[in-house]
Design an enzyme around this catalytic site. Structure first.
Site, PDB file in Angstrom:
ATOM      1  N   CYS A  20      -9.599 -25.931  15.206  1.00 49.03           N
ATOM      2  CA  CYS A  20      -8.332 -25.623  14.535  1.00 49.03           C
ATOM      3  C   CYS A  20      -7.196 -26.096  15.440  1.00 49.03           C
ATOM      4  CB  CYS A  20      -8.224 -24.122  14.226  1.00 49.03           C
ATOM      5  SG  CYS A  20      -7.775 -23.084  15.620  1.00 49.03           S
ATOM      6  N   ASP A  46       0.847  -1.192   0.000  1.00 47.93           N
ATOM      7  CA  ASP A  46       0.000   0.000   0.000  1.00 47.93           C
ATOM      8  C   ASP A  46       0.884   1.244   0.000  1.00 47.93           C
ATOM      9  OD1 ASP A  46      -2.283   1.411  -0.120  1.00 47.93           O
ATOM     10  OD2 ASP A  46      -3.059   0.817   1.836  1.00 47.93           O
TER      11      ASP A  46
END
Lengths: 546, 546
Positions: B280, B88
């Site tokens: 997870c 960016d």
């Protein structure tokens, strides 16, 4: 054995079972294992999070070698599992395979289960099949009751807490009878039988109705088990309807057919997966292509592990939802897995008085209504009951102002706060009643606005659906038929625009419930109802009449 | 750079981006990382499944030491990441913090990004804020376009594929202009900016409308990115509306506030979790109580990892759903996460002609309709279009039989097969037209029954909701207004009972769509419409007229 309930939501309960120095939480799943021939053994299941397993005493008993071994070691050592062990008696074989030649007597198999120190043995019951006629089913229920009584008279091992099977097939009267009669007998767990074939056909409406019928009639201080429930997409709905425990071999049976559980895109076949849509330890380690190349035994093991990881995390999700008071929210999400689950959810509405009785009085955060089906929740029934039996319009009231629902509920809206300030400054404030329009509740009197759950729900207001309209309209009609005489003048506020949550001007949506209320009131009590654009003109209108 | 599309569903696309000898799949998420100060660095992200990361070139540029280092090493070596890297320019700082004092010129920062070999650099655009007036927003859009053109004229590094920001704020006309004008300029990725604050306020309807407006006008052969989309509960809806890529730091920003993503019970705070409702690797290894005792850095790392595991598995779930043609099914489940998502889903209906254009013609398995909202899917629009423009009643037809929808769709029902056998044996078969009643489609002519998607859907039939009724009625009305003259006699079959899927007698539900069709036809064409209990009497009635 001790069963203590820590928390509840809907009919779901978080509890702790303590038995023979072992502890387990409910709701929970007993994975079913073969007594001596498993891809994942009991100790492997423990690593995946299993606190309990279910195995078959009948198979053990029929195998002479293994029988001797387990009699010597006890079932816990035999399975190498220090958690809770439940054992089946052979009745399931009878049920599942319509095998009426089970060559064993209740005395034999029940005594065997005591000798091997099963924590939760099952009596040799006579399962009812769904296709049984009433007469056949009734005879089986009576026979099971008889066997239950005989079992009690023969019990020797005080460490065995027996599972009492409830039967009745599709006949509510029989299920009721079975529940009531079994409740009179001392069992550690009550378990509904004869369901597996219905699960496999996705007959969720039938099984849920059976569950609710039993739940209404069973003694409440013992866990309620569903034999054979292993489809995780049904867990949350079953728990919300009172199921505390379940057992299933689905995780391994599905794995053997290369089938992979999901809670988002249905049960998948391994060969249709390019990526695993999951993040369990198995799915983060391997790709589907890799698993397809593995030897069958390893492949089945990995798929079974995934299926169990998913089942156990769904149970943790359900327990967390119970703690948070979000179980209905979770259920309304999970039923999207299959249209039959959506259809089954209707049972909540059908049995709404029962569910209303048990619905929590207070929850520590607001409700989320993101489905048309949300309106079937017991809270709505409770609100109607309150309007019907408890609510009184304050005595001194002469005038009514009805305020529309805005983007933010009730007094959380700055615009509503402004309106209320104007009203509160009015000299004859005590004669004015304020009611909020609500797409979910119809009307909410101001003085109830702070009480749960009115101030705290986030719903969908943009689209009013049939069910929602019906509910809002039902409450509105009921309220005004009962209370309209209290008001000399009724003013409905429908402003051209208002300031929304983001501090921007917005219009009242054409679907706003206020228009439905307006239609109704204008059609019924036209003479005393008027519509206004702002609070000032309402107050002037009231004063005008002095 | 190559962008190849492998599969589509709704406006979602599975594609492969090949760039500078690296490869990534779409839809995908760029986790945002700080250039040199991270709890989880780029290589750690790779282990979690990241194929790409987003970092901030402006911060690097402002730090003299790091600037020299990265200029020497290049961004890939600097971050120790061999995947795709986007950078960016500082414009996001400007947008997010309304910081207009970014002391850098486009020339400087854009040339810097080329020198450090960013795969996807972003030009220094001028983000539009949601609260900007039209005039301010328009000026910013024009300025960004100007900068985009200047950027192109200055480009030196052919390995940089530039990201072209699309702006317009809440103004569709500006978004359209920005999309059309930017499409004329050569960019690797087009990216919608100015959304983050709307995401954080759960303004999904606004952001979705912005996305759809851009999607309608942007060049289709490049990936479409949404800056700042990191809430996994919104991923599937955004992808279904054309979002190919997204980037976000939400996983780590939320983790720093002890917030934990779920896709079932909302975003949770760590301190309200007793068990992790997830499987997870982090959540199967630790309990919430353990994580709470960890040092802040480890705690944030573990929560961030969980948040990423969940984000990536949701992306895999979405990609699998695209491959299976189940993306709408997935979206209808995920929108239950928040009422604002349900409201946003209305956009599909509002832009139905656009979605209809892109909806797959054929899917290899049946559709599942488990929500009232299912009726908004583009397929229904397509069916109406077909009825409107293509469908002709066969020429020789004189008589019509309308058959009710049973528990199993169409000819899958044994009962329907029996009816059809009787009809097919009839001598004047060629003069008889058969139409199926359908709760989702209204009416389906028999000869279309085998074509996708009619024969293959499983829906909910038991409860007809408003939207569903409206759709069924709309098609029914349209069909008969156009075609009724073709029929001399219309017979509606409403049997007292039928044999269902389970081979049991069942009654036609009172909510069956056949009653709605009956009401409509009786009110409009009473003279030629009759109701019958069985096929035999219908055939007799037709023959009677000979």
């Amino acid at each position: 054995m001790k069963f203590e309930i820590q928390d509840v939501d809907a009919l779901g309960r978080i509890g702790t079972i303590e038995i023979n120095n072992k502890k387990m939480i409910t709701p929970n799943l007993f994975p079913v294992i073969h007594p001596f021939d498993n891809v994942i053994g009991a100790s492997g299941l423990k690593d995946l999070g299993a606190q309990c397993v279910f195995t078959n005493a009948y198979i053990l008993y029929k195998n002479t070698d293994k029988r001797e071994e387990v009699l010597k070691k006890g079932i816990h050592d035999f399975l190498d599992f220090d958690g809770v062990i439940a054992t089946d008696s052979g009745a399931f074989q009878q049920y599942m395979y319509n095998d009426n030649k089970i060559e064993i007597s209740p005395e034999e198999i029940e005594s065997f289960q005591e000798k091997i120190e099963s924590d939760f043995p099952v009596i040799l019951d006579i399962p009812v099949q769904l296709e049984d006629t009433f007469e056949v089913a009734e005879a089986k229920v009576s026979k099971t009751l008889e066997r239950a009584k005989e079992n009690i008279s023969r019990r020797k091992n005080p460490n065995c807490y027996w599972i009492g099977p409830i039967h009745g097939g599709k006949f509510p009267d029989l299920l009721k009878k079975s529940s009531i009669e079994m409740s009179k007998l001392d069992f550690g767990i009550y378990a509904i039988g004869g369901l597996v074939k219905a699960f496999l056909q996705y007959q969720f409406e039938l099984t849920l109705n059976m569950l609710i019928t039993v739940k209404k009639n069973i003694i409440p201080n013992k866990p309620l088990h569903m034999f054979g429930l292993g489809l995780p997409q049904f867990f949350s709905l079953a728990v919300a309807c009172g199921c505390d425990l379940m057992d299933s071999a689905a995780y391994i049976l599905f794995a053997r057919e290369n089938r992979y559980f999901t809670l988002s895109t249905g049960t998948k076949r391994l060969d249709e997966l390019i990526e695993f849509p999951c993040h369990c330890p198995v799915c983060t380690k391997y790709t589907p292509a890799e698993v397809r190349t593995f030897e069958p035994e390893l492949r089945v093991e990995l798929l079974a592990k995934h299926n169990l990881y998913l089942s156990f995390s769904e149970l943790r999700t359900i327990r967390q939802a119970i703690r948070d008071g979000d179980l209905w929210e979770l259920v309304e999400m999970r039923i999207r897995n299959h249209p039959n689950l959506v259809n089954a959810y209707r049972m909540i509405k059908i049995h709404e008085d029962f569910f209303e009785q048990y619905e929590k009085v207070y929850k520590n955060h607001g409700r989320l209504y993101s489905s048309v089906e949300s309106v079937n929740r017991p809270l709505f029934r409770r609100y109607f009951n309150k309007l019907e039996s408890n609510y009184r319009v304050p005595k001194e009231i002469k005038y009514l102002i009805i305020i529309p629902e805005l983007d933010v509920k009730g007094t959380y809206s700055l615009e509503v706060q402004k309106w209320l300030e104007l009203i509160n400054k009015e000299v004859m404030r005590e004669e004015i009643h304020v009611i909020f329009a609500s797409s979910f509740y119809g009307i909410i009197p101001y003085e109830l606005m702070e009480s749960f759950p009115f101030g705290q729900h986030e719903g969908r207001m943009e689209i009013m659906q049939n069910d929602q309209c019906n509910n809002a309209l039902k409450n509105t009609k009921f309220f005004f038929e009962k209370n309209q005489a209290k008001y000399d003048k009724i003013a409905i506020l429908i402003p051209n625009e208002y300031v929304n949550e983001l501090n921007k001007k917005a219009e009242i949506s054409k679907n706003n419930v206020i228009f439905m209320i307006e239609d109704y009131l204008m059609s019924k009590f036209k003479d005393k109802v008027s519509i206004f654009l702002n609070i000032e003109s309402i107050l002037a209108y009231f004063n005008d009449g002095l």
